[in-house]
Design a protein around this motif. Sequence first.
Motif, PDB file in Angstrom:
ATOM      1  N   GLU A  46       0.874  -1.169   0.000  1.00 27.14           N
ATOM      2  CA  GLU A  46       0.000   0.000   0.000  1.00 27.14           C
ATOM      3  C   GLU A  46       0.908   1.215   0.000  1.00 27.14           C
ATOM      4  O   GLU A  46       1.758   1.356   0.876  1.00 27.14           O
ATOM      5  CB  GLU A  46      -0.888   0.014   1.238  1.00 27.14           C
ATOM      6  N   TYR A  48       0.969   5.336   0.035  1.00 29.01           N
ATOM      7  CA  TYR A  48       0.167   6.508   0.357  1.00 29.01           C
ATOM      8  C   TYR A  48       0.875   7.752  -0.181  1.00 29.01           C
ATOM      9  O   TYR A  48       1.918   8.147   0.331  1.00 29.01           O
ATOM     10  CB  TYR A  48      -0.022   6.627   1.868  1.00 29.01           C
ATOM     11  N   ALA A  85      -8.192   9.089  -0.729  1.00 24.16           N
ATOM     12  CA  ALA A  85      -8.201   9.015   0.728  1.00 24.16           C
ATOM     13  C   ALA A  85      -7.894  10.393   1.307  1.00 24.16           C
ATOM     14  O   ALA A  85      -7.570  11.338   0.581  1.00 24.16           O
ATOM     15  CB  ALA A  85      -7.172   7.996   1.210  1.00 24.16           C
ATOM     16  N   GLY A  87      -5.752  11.930   4.847  1.00 21.65           N
ATOM     17  CA  GLY A  87      -4.955  11.518   5.991  1.00 21.65           C
ATOM     18  C   GLY A  87      -4.294  12.686   6.688  1.00 21.65           C
ATOM     19  O   GLY A  87      -4.417  13.836   6.280  1.00 21.65           O
ATOM     20  N   THR A 101      -5.060  12.331  -0.240  1.00 34.33           N
ATOM     21  CA  THR A 101      -4.064  11.297  -0.496  1.00 34.33           C
ATOM     22  C   THR A 101      -4.584  10.357  -1.575  1.00 34.33           C
ATOM     23  O   THR A 101      -5.780  10.136  -1.687  1.00 34.33           O
ATOM     24  CB  THR A 101      -3.817  10.504   0.809  1.00 34.33           C
ATOM     25  N   LYS A 102      -3.671   9.807  -2.341  1.00 36.07           N
ATOM     26  CA  LYS A 102      -3.979   8.723  -3.263  1.00 36.07           C
ATOM     27  C   LYS A 102      -3.342   7.468  -2.682  1.00 36.07           C
ATOM     28  O   LYS A 102      -2.141   7.442  -2.397  1.00 36.07           O
ATOM     29  CB  LYS A 102      -3.412   8.982  -4.658  1.00 36.07           C
ATOM     30  N   LEU A 103      -4.150   6.443  -2.478  1.00 35.62           N
ATOM     31  CA  LEU A 103      -3.674   5.163  -1.975  1.00 35.62           C
ATOM     32  C   LEU A 103      -3.595   4.207  -3.155  1.00 35.62           C
ATOM     33  O   LEU A 103      -4.604   3.947  -3.813  1.00 35.62           O
ATOM     34  CB  LEU A 103      -4.621   4.623  -0.906  1.00 35.62           C
ATOM     35  N   ILE A 105      -2.711   0.409  -4.274  1.00 35.68           N
ATOM     36  CA  ILE A 105      -2.547  -0.949  -3.758  1.00 35.68           C
ATOM     37  C   ILE A 105      -2.004  -1.821  -4.880  1.00 35.68           C
ATOM     38  O   ILE A 105      -2.576  -1.880  -5.966  1.00 35.68           O
ATOM     39  CB  ILE A 105      -3.879  -1.506  -3.230  1.00 35.68           C
ATOM     40  N   ARG A 136       4.837   3.502   2.811  1.00 33.36           N
ATOM     41  CA  ARG A 136       4.754   2.182   2.181  1.00 33.36           C
ATOM     42  C   ARG A 136       4.463   1.151   3.264  1.00 33.36           C
ATOM     43  O   ARG A 136       5.197   1.049   4.245  1.00 33.36           O
ATOM     44  CB  ARG A 136       6.068   1.844   1.480  1.00 33.36           C
TER      45      ARG A 136
END
Length: 145
Positions: A46, A48, A85, A87, A101-103, A105, A136
């Motif tokens: 993941e 972030y 997202a 955060g 945020t861009k998560l 995966i 990370r």
Amino acid sequence: MQKSVNSLILTSLLFIAPVHTNTFVRAQSPQTSTQNSTEKIFTKDELYFGLSKLGGDTISELEWQLFLNRVVTPRFREGLTVIDAYGQYLNSSGKLTREKTKLVILIYENSRTKNQMIEEVIASYKRKFQQESVLRVTSTVKVSF
């Protein structure tokens, strides 16, 4: 006298009321991979990516899409997931930073090459957008298709 009668009534109610409830919990043993022959052990990362820039600006959706298309996707053509997202974290100077945020995966077969590709993605993002860090989170997962 009234106080002792009230105490006596409350005490007797405690003996009449049920002491416990019937809650049943049953443990189940995990399924083994012999039950599903398509299960494999993969690595899940993941990433972030904070979208705040120095000076208060934000990385635009167009800037993000260009980065995703030019840097991330060519390294992970097998697939990835992107989630919007929000955060917060303490930066290196101790200031609480809140940001969109861009998560991303990634789920892949572990290899030195893939690990190096992730490190390249992180370094490229930090350099391009003057970011302090990219979080990370790495774990091992069981997957089936």
